[in-house]
Design a protein around this motif. Structure first.
Motif, PDB file in Angstrom:
ATOM      1  N   THR A 179      54.934  36.143  53.170  1.00 10.94           N
ATOM      2  CA  THR A 179      54.589  37.413  53.819  1.00 10.94           C
ATOM      3  C   THR A 179      55.351  37.670  55.109  1.00 10.94           C
ATOM      4  OG1 THR A 179      52.720  36.312  54.912  1.00 10.94           O
ATOM      5  CG2 THR A 179      52.264  37.471  52.836  1.00 10.94           C
ATOM      6  N   GLN A 180      56.127  36.718  55.579  1.00 10.37           N
ATOM      7  CA  GLN A 180      56.928  36.959  56.778  1.00 10.37           C
ATOM      8  C   GLN A 180      58.219  36.146  56.695  1.00 10.37           C
ATOM      9  OE1 GLN A 180      53.954  35.080  59.514  1.00 10.37           O
ATOM     10  NE2 GLN A 180      55.716  34.037  60.391  1.00 10.37           N
ATOM     11  N   PRO A 181      59.281  36.573  57.363  1.00 13.72           N
ATOM     12  CA  PRO A 181      60.528  35.815  57.332  1.00 13.72           C
ATOM     13  C   PRO A 181      60.369  34.463  58.025  1.00 13.72           C
ATOM     14  CG  PRO A 181      60.881  38.065  58.115  1.00 13.72           C
ATOM     15  CD  PRO A 181      59.407  37.839  58.104  1.00 13.72           C
ATOM     16  N   VAL A 182      61.101  33.478  57.493  1.00 13.75           N
ATOM     17  CA  VAL A 182      61.151  32.157  58.129  1.00 13.75           C
ATOM     18  C   VAL A 182      62.614  31.777  58.294  1.00 13.75           C
ATOM     19  CG1 VAL A 182      58.899  31.395  57.298  1.00 13.75           C
ATOM     20  CG2 VAL A 182      60.916  31.014  55.878  1.00 13.75           C
TER      21      VAL A 182
ATOM     22  N   PRO B 104      49.745  34.082  62.316  1.00 11.00           N
ATOM     23  CA  PRO B 104      50.086  34.581  60.984  1.00 11.00           C
ATOM     24  C   PRO B 104      49.874  33.511  59.922  1.00 11.00           C
ATOM     25  CG  PRO B 104      51.764  35.199  62.587  1.00 11.00           C
ATOM     26  CD  PRO B 104      50.841  34.233  63.271  1.00 11.00           C
TER      27      PRO B 104
ATOM     28  N   PRO C  76      49.363  33.279  52.481  1.00  9.05           N
ATOM     29  CA  PRO C  76      50.720  33.356  53.026  1.00  9.05           C
ATOM     30  C   PRO C  76      51.738  33.950  52.054  1.00  9.05           C
ATOM     31  CG  PRO C  76      50.214  31.110  52.388  1.00  9.05           C
ATOM     32  CD  PRO C  76      48.949  31.889  52.218  1.00  9.05           C
TER      33      PRO C  76
ATOM     34  N   ASP D  66      61.095  33.700  51.363  1.00 11.01           N
ATOM     35  CA  ASP D  66      60.697  34.930  52.053  1.00 11.01           C
ATOM     36  C   ASP D  66      61.392  36.159  51.477  1.00 11.01           C
ATOM     37  OD1 ASP D  66      63.205  34.318  53.015  1.00 11.01           O
ATOM     38  OD2 ASP D  66      62.610  34.162  55.110  1.00 11.01           O
TER      39      ASP D  66
ATOM     40  N   ARG E 141      56.549  36.462  47.189  1.00 12.50           N
ATOM     41  CA  ARG E 141      57.362  36.149  48.362  1.00 12.50           C
ATOM     42  C   ARG E 141      56.435  35.778  49.518  1.00 12.50           C
ATOM     43  NH1 ARG E 141      59.542  41.998  50.770  1.00 12.50           N
ATOM     44  NH2 ARG E 141      57.475  42.954  51.008  1.00 12.50           N
TER      45      ARG E 141
ATOM     46  N   ALA F 212      51.481  32.789  57.260  1.00 14.26           N
ATOM     47  CA  ALA F 212      52.685  32.057  56.877  1.00 14.26           C
ATOM     48  C   ALA F 212      52.977  30.949  57.886  1.00 14.26           C
ATOM     49  CB  ALA F 212      53.869  33.002  56.754  1.00 14.26           C
ATOM     50  N   ASP F 213      52.788  31.222  59.174  1.00 14.18           N
ATOM     51  CA  ASP F 213      52.966  30.188  60.192  1.00 14.18           C
ATOM     52  C   ASP F 213      51.946  29.077  60.003  1.00 14.18           C
ATOM     53  OD1 ASP F 213      55.074  31.527  61.328  1.00 14.18           O
ATOM     54  OD2 ASP F 213      53.924  32.348  63.009  1.00 14.18           O
TER      55      ASP F 213
ATOM     56  N   GLU G 109      52.572  36.898  48.962  1.00 14.87           N
ATOM     57  CA  GLU G 109      52.208  38.144  48.293  1.00 14.87           C
ATOM     58  C   GLU G 109      52.592  38.024  46.829  1.00 14.87           C
ATOM     59  OE1 GLU G 109      53.405  42.912  48.485  1.00 14.87           O
ATOM     60  OE2 GLU G 109      54.299  41.481  49.899  1.00 14.87           O
TER      61      GLU G 109
END
Length: 308
Positions: free
Chosen positions: A195-198, A11, A167, A252, A193, A13-14, A169
């Motif tokens: 794009t994925q929770p951290v 991903p 990463p 996020d 934000r 974001a990762d 949006e």
């Protein structure tokens, strides 16, 4: 060791978190990889985020001190194909504050330096301005993709920038067509934000905000002049960057970036931003001055160095 290239299907974001996770070479010496995201040189937000990561790694976590300000200068353009070494000076550890100076080095030359200050959370007087009245992010549509026939006519670097799946949006409250820029007042509001929770690491969220704070900012100074970074004869480069963290936040979750540009002159533009969370709390403030040159043609832009 951090890698400049994501693992297959990693991903984005990762991938960014990996980019901000530096290799420790010595107690105060770190190495970060670079990534080509479609900009001509290393994206300034990458250097901001990595330098803050390096500074944070030298502050004793037991002290509970978080970055509250960062003041930086961009000295030379960075090479996207080479790593960057970050040398941290532990300038001061006082009773309430810690200060770090970070020097970024590439190909044996200093390309960037900054000072970052840290403080533990304290009670005290509190005030802030109201958040701008804007629609919630769910009511703001995403920008449509660039049509294929227009994309094909653009320079390869611009194509890479516009087609990337980044990463973060972004949702523009008042979108502007950067490929056909019109003259507009110098302000904009953008929801953004990750794009994925951290995780819950305050240090990580601060490094991520340092990274994303360089998006959209200086371009606001172009609005009154009907020009855009995408035009081949327009040359832009960040000169300095200041960032203040006011309150805890999460990258996020949706944040509102309210940006304006009070002045442009002498081929320099000034932009400033306020970042609010969904509850209307002012969580950070940003200011940046940058170089903005409009040259006679694209060939002149290629041959006049942005910084010399």
């Amino acid at each position: 060791m951090s890698s400049a290239r994501p693992a297959p299907h990693q991903p984005v974001a990762d991938e960014l978190i990996d980019l901000l996770s530096l290799e420790r070479l010595e107690d105060n010496l770190f190495r970060g990889q670079s990534r080509d995201i479609g900009t001509k040189y290393v994206f300034g937000g990458q250097v901001l985020g990595q330098s803050l990561s390096a500074a944070q790694a030298t502050v004793d976590p037991a002290a509970g001190r978080l970055a509250h300000s960062l003041h930086a200068y961009f000295l030379r353009a960075g090479d996207v194909n080479a790593p960057i070494v970050y040398d941290v000076d532990r300038t001061r550890d006082g009773g309430s504050f810690s200060v770090r100076r970070v020097t970024a080095i590439q190909h044996g030359k200093v390309i960037f330096f900054c000072a970052a200050s840290f403080q533990a959370l304290e009670d005290g007087a509190t005030h802030q301005p109201p958040m701008p009245q804007v629609p919630p992010p769910e009511d703001v549509p995403e920008l449509p993709p660039v049509p294929a026939h227009i994309m094909a006519s653009l320079a390869p670097k611009v194509q890479r920038w516009l087609s990337r799946q980044g990463p973060f949006e972004f949702r523009h409250v008042h979108p502007r067509n950067e490929l056909k820029p019109e003259r507009l007042p110098p302000f904009q509001q953008i929801w953004f934000r990750l794009t994925q929770p951290v995780g819950d690491s305050d240090a990580l969220h601060r490094a991520l905000l340092a990274y994303v704070s360089d998006f959209q900012l200086l371009g606001t100074a172009n609005f009154p002049h009907g020009i855009s970074y995408y035009q081949p004869n327009v040359q832009m480069a960040s000169l300095d960057h200041a960032l203040w963290f006011h309150r805890p936040f999460r990258t996020d979750d949706w944040l509102l970036y309210s940006i304006d540009s009070p002045t442009a002159q002498n081929s320099r533009g000034l932009a400033r931003g306020q970042i609010f969370d969904r509850q209307g709390q002012l969580v950070a403030s940003v200011q940046q001055e940058g170089l903005i040159r409009v040259l006679p043609d694209a060939d002149a832009a290629r041959h006049v160095p942005a910084k010399d």
